[in-house]
Write a protein that holds these residues in place. Structure first.
Motif, PDB file in Angstrom:
ATOM      1  N   ASN A  85      -1.307 -57.239  32.404  1.00  0.00           N
ATOM      2  CA  ASN A  85      -0.774 -58.312  33.222  1.00  0.00           C
ATOM      3  C   ASN A  85       0.319 -59.032  32.450  1.00  0.00           C
ATOM      4  O   ASN A  85       0.436 -58.904  31.237  1.00  0.00           O
ATOM      5  N   GLY A  86       1.114 -59.809  33.150  1.00  0.00           N
ATOM      6  CA  GLY A  86       2.084 -60.647  32.451  1.00  0.00           C
ATOM      7  C   GLY A  86       3.377 -59.923  32.180  1.00  0.00           C
ATOM      8  O   GLY A  86       3.628 -58.840  32.686  1.00  0.00           O
ATOM      9  N   ASN A  87       4.185 -60.532  31.325  1.00  0.00           N
ATOM     10  CA  ASN A  87       5.544 -60.054  31.119  1.00  0.00           C
ATOM     11  C   ASN A  87       5.785 -59.772  29.640  1.00  0.00           C
ATOM     12  O   ASN A  87       5.803 -60.666  28.820  1.00  0.00           O
ATOM     13  N   TYR A  88       5.956 -58.477  29.321  1.00  0.00           N
ATOM     14  CA  TYR A  88       6.347 -58.078  27.969  1.00  0.00           C
ATOM     15  C   TYR A  88       7.847 -58.349  27.889  1.00  0.00           C
ATOM     16  O   TYR A  88       8.653 -57.569  28.382  1.00  0.00           O
ATOM     17  N   ASN A  89       8.291 -59.380  27.318  1.00  0.00           N
ATOM     18  CA  ASN A  89       9.722 -59.656  27.259  1.00  0.00           C
ATOM     19  C   ASN A  89      10.029 -60.321  25.938  1.00  0.00           C
ATOM     20  O   ASN A  89       9.143 -60.513  25.105  1.00  0.00           O
ATOM     21  N   THR A  90      11.257 -60.690  25.754  1.00  0.00           N
ATOM     22  CA  THR A  90      11.621 -61.300  24.482  1.00  0.00           C
ATOM     23  C   THR A  90      10.868 -62.596  24.256  1.00  0.00           C
ATOM     24  O   THR A  90      10.744 -63.059  23.144  1.00  0.00           O
TER      25      THR A  90
ATOM     26  N   THR B  71       7.502 -52.318  13.983  1.00  0.00           N
ATOM     27  CA  THR B  71       8.690 -51.478  14.113  1.00  0.00           C
ATOM     28  C   THR B  71       9.536 -51.916  15.301  1.00  0.00           C
ATOM     29  O   THR B  71      10.765 -52.027  15.198  1.00  0.00           O
ATOM     30  N   ILE B  72       8.882 -52.163  16.427  1.00  0.00           N
ATOM     31  CA  ILE B  72       9.612 -52.565  17.630  1.00  0.00           C
ATOM     32  C   ILE B  72      10.304 -53.904  17.433  1.00  0.00           C
ATOM     33  O   ILE B  72      11.504 -54.054  17.690  1.00  0.00           O
ATOM     34  N   TYR B  73       9.560 -54.908  16.971  1.00  0.00           N
ATOM     35  CA  TYR B  73      10.098 -56.253  16.875  1.00  0.00           C
ATOM     36  C   TYR B  73      11.122 -56.415  15.762  1.00  0.00           C
ATOM     37  O   TYR B  73      12.026 -57.248  15.869  1.00  0.00           O
ATOM     38  N   ILE B  74      11.004 -55.620  14.700  1.00  0.00           N
ATOM     39  CA  ILE B  74      11.938 -55.743  13.577  1.00  0.00           C
ATOM     40  C   ILE B  74      13.137 -54.808  13.725  1.00  0.00           C
ATOM     41  O   ILE B  74      14.283 -55.215  13.524  1.00  0.00           O
ATOM     42  N   GLU B  75      12.881 -53.538  14.099  1.00  0.00           N
ATOM     43  CA  GLU B  75      13.944 -52.534  14.091  1.00  0.00           C
ATOM     44  C   GLU B  75      14.652 -52.368  15.429  1.00  0.00           C
ATOM     45  O   GLU B  75      15.852 -52.085  15.469  1.00  0.00           O
ATOM     46  N   ILE B  76      13.924 -52.518  16.529  1.00  0.00           N
ATOM     47  CA  ILE B  76      14.553 -52.304  17.842  1.00  0.00           C
ATOM     48  C   ILE B  76      14.137 -53.396  18.834  1.00  0.00           C
ATOM     49  O   ILE B  76      13.550 -53.106  19.876  1.00  0.00           O
ATOM     50  N   PRO B  77      14.431 -54.660  18.519  1.00  0.00           N
ATOM     51  CA  PRO B  77      14.023 -55.745  19.412  1.00  0.00           C
ATOM     52  C   PRO B  77      14.586 -55.619  20.821  1.00  0.00           C
ATOM     53  O   PRO B  77      13.992 -56.137  21.771  1.00  0.00           O
ATOM     54  N   VAL B  78      15.708 -54.919  20.954  1.00  0.00           N
ATOM     55  CA  VAL B  78      16.289 -54.736  22.283  1.00  0.00           C
ATOM     56  C   VAL B  78      15.349 -53.964  23.203  1.00  0.00           C
ATOM     57  O   VAL B  78      15.453 -54.044  24.434  1.00  0.00           O
ATOM     58  N   ALA B  79      14.397 -53.233  22.613  1.00  0.00           N
ATOM     59  CA  ALA B  79      13.474 -52.413  23.410  1.00  0.00           C
ATOM     60  C   ALA B  79      12.221 -53.178  23.823  1.00  0.00           C
ATOM     61  O   ALA B  79      11.391 -52.639  24.563  1.00  0.00           O
ATOM     62  N   ILE B  80      12.073 -54.424  23.395  1.00  0.00           N
ATOM     63  CA  ILE B  80      10.863 -55.190  23.727  1.00  0.00           C
ATOM     64  C   ILE B  80      10.664 -55.269  25.235  1.00  0.00           C
ATOM     65  O   ILE B  80       9.547 -55.159  25.742  1.00  0.00           O
TER      66      ILE B  80
ATOM     67  N   ARG C 166      11.084 -42.916  21.430  1.00  0.00           N
ATOM     68  CA  ARG C 166      10.867 -42.921  22.868  1.00  0.00           C
ATOM     69  C   ARG C 166      11.407 -44.198  23.507  1.00  0.00           C
ATOM     70  O   ARG C 166      11.953 -44.185  24.604  1.00  0.00           O
ATOM     71  N   LEU C 167      11.247 -45.333  22.822  1.00  0.00           N
ATOM     72  CA  LEU C 167      11.713 -46.616  23.346  1.00  0.00           C
ATOM     73  C   LEU C 167      13.234 -46.714  23.365  1.00  0.00           C
ATOM     74  O   LEU C 167      13.793 -47.618  23.987  1.00  0.00           O
TER      75      LEU C 167
END
Length: 358
Positions: free
Chosen positions: A25-30, A74-83, A121-122
């Motif tokens: 549920n909710g919003n995975y966003n920045t 990895t997501i938040y540090i290296e590819i935050p645009v993919a959050i 993949r992201l």
């Protein structure tokens, strides 16, 4: 009829055939913190987990938490645009599959591979062929051992990797040491390994009895200019029946013996191009013939390499005797896994999309 229920961060949906689907549920966003994203993914994992004994449940939840930590860092540090992609069901499924795989097999190497696959993949578009290949790789990697993956990487490094930096013997031997030796092991031609790779969808067999050239022939074809026998200026003058100082544009010091000379050109094709560019066309046939006589044969090349890396002679012989490796072709998933393992072991950053037609 479907029934929806909410449990914390998880929405449960009772679907057909007594199955239950779980989604965040909710919003995975920045605006969603790293900690929240991690915790939500663990809620999904727990909601999808099978029934285990208390001890087993504790182990798998600890492992899921461990790999989730690495994934979201990895997501938040290296590819935050993919959050923002974390809200997509297919992405949630991919992360869940990675958690499940590591929960069953807490191999440090497997964890690195799974995190890297999620990262790649992201960075692809949903429903893109590359994304489909990476999703398939996520499901297959847990079914392979290190030898399977090294076979895929060895095949990639020897037969598919385009290395345009091998212009001298130092870089060539560095390539042997860092991009071939890490993937070689004496049983790399064992039929049982290939049967499983084919079963897993990583390989196929070349058509109509075709086979790849053995290493000595590949090196002769692509790098023969690094293996000159060497000659003196007098020997070249005698062969050409002229003062070869007029051909100075294609003569250089031998890369193997500074007291001798060799004709320039990493390959025969490159030499022919230089001959035309320098205006030596009238001597072309003679020069090419001399080049052939003063470069090592394929057998001499592998013997020369083996003085520094003895395993290469054994690999070359085993390759030729093999009924499998030399006739094996990688599928798109096999290439993806081979590149993944190759990058992890060599520290390089080869891109799957450069080697697979999407």
């Amino acid at each position: 009829m479907e029934e929806n229920n909410s449990i914390g961060n998880i929405q449960t949906q009772n679907a057909a055939k007594n199955s239950t689907n779980y989604q965040i549920n909710g919003n995975y966003n920045t605006g969603l913190s790293y900690q929240d994203a991690r915790d939500i993914s663990l809620d999904v994992f727990k909601a999808n987990a099978k029934t285990y004994t208390d001890e087993a449940k504790k182990i798998i939840e600890e492992r899921a938490a461990e790999i989730s930590e690495d994934i979201f860092k990895t997501i938040y540090i290296e590819i935050p645009v993919a959050i923002k992609k974390l809200v997509e069901p297919a992405v949630q499924e991919a992360i869940l599959n990675a958690q499940k795989a590591y929960a069953k097999n807490a191999s440090p190497v497997l964890k690195i591979q799974l995190v890297e696959l999620i990262k790649q993949r992201l960075q692809t578009e949903e429903n893109d062929i590359e994304q489909i290949v990476l999703d398939e790789a996520l499901s297959i990697i847990p079914k392979l051992n290190s030898k399977h993956m090294d076979i895929l990487s060895l095949h990639f490094s020897m037969l598919k990797h385009r290395n345009n930096q091998l212009c001298n013997r130092e870089s060539f031997f560095d390539y042997i040491e860092k991009e071939i030796q890490p993937f070689y092991f004496p049983e790399f031609t064992a039929d049982s390994l290939y049967a499983h790779l084919q079963y897993a969808g990583c390989t196929t067999i070349l058509s109509e009895g075709s086979t790849y050239k053995r290493p000595r022939e590949l090196f002769k074809l692509h790098y023969e200019g690094l293996f000159p026998k060497g000659f003196s200026k007098e020997e070249f003058d005698l062969f050409m029946s002229t003062d070869t100082s007029i051909l100075s544009g294609i003569i250089r010091k031998s890369v193997r013996d500074s007291q001798k000379y060799q004709l320039d050109g990493l390959t025969e094709g490159v030499l022919e191009y230089l001959i035309d560019e320098k205006g030596y066309t009238q001597y072309k046939d003679q020069i090419v013939n001399f080049y052939r006589q003063t470069t090592m044969s394929a057998e001499e090349i592998v013997e020369d390499i083996a003085t520094k890396y003895p395993f290469m002679k054994q690999m070359d012989d085993e390759w030729e005797k093999s009924r499998t490796f030399k006739a094996m072709s990688l599928t798109s998933v096999g290439i993806a896994i081979g590149i993944l393992n190759y990058n992890i072991k060599t520290g390089k950053q080869e891109l799957i999309k450069d080697y697979v037609s999407f």
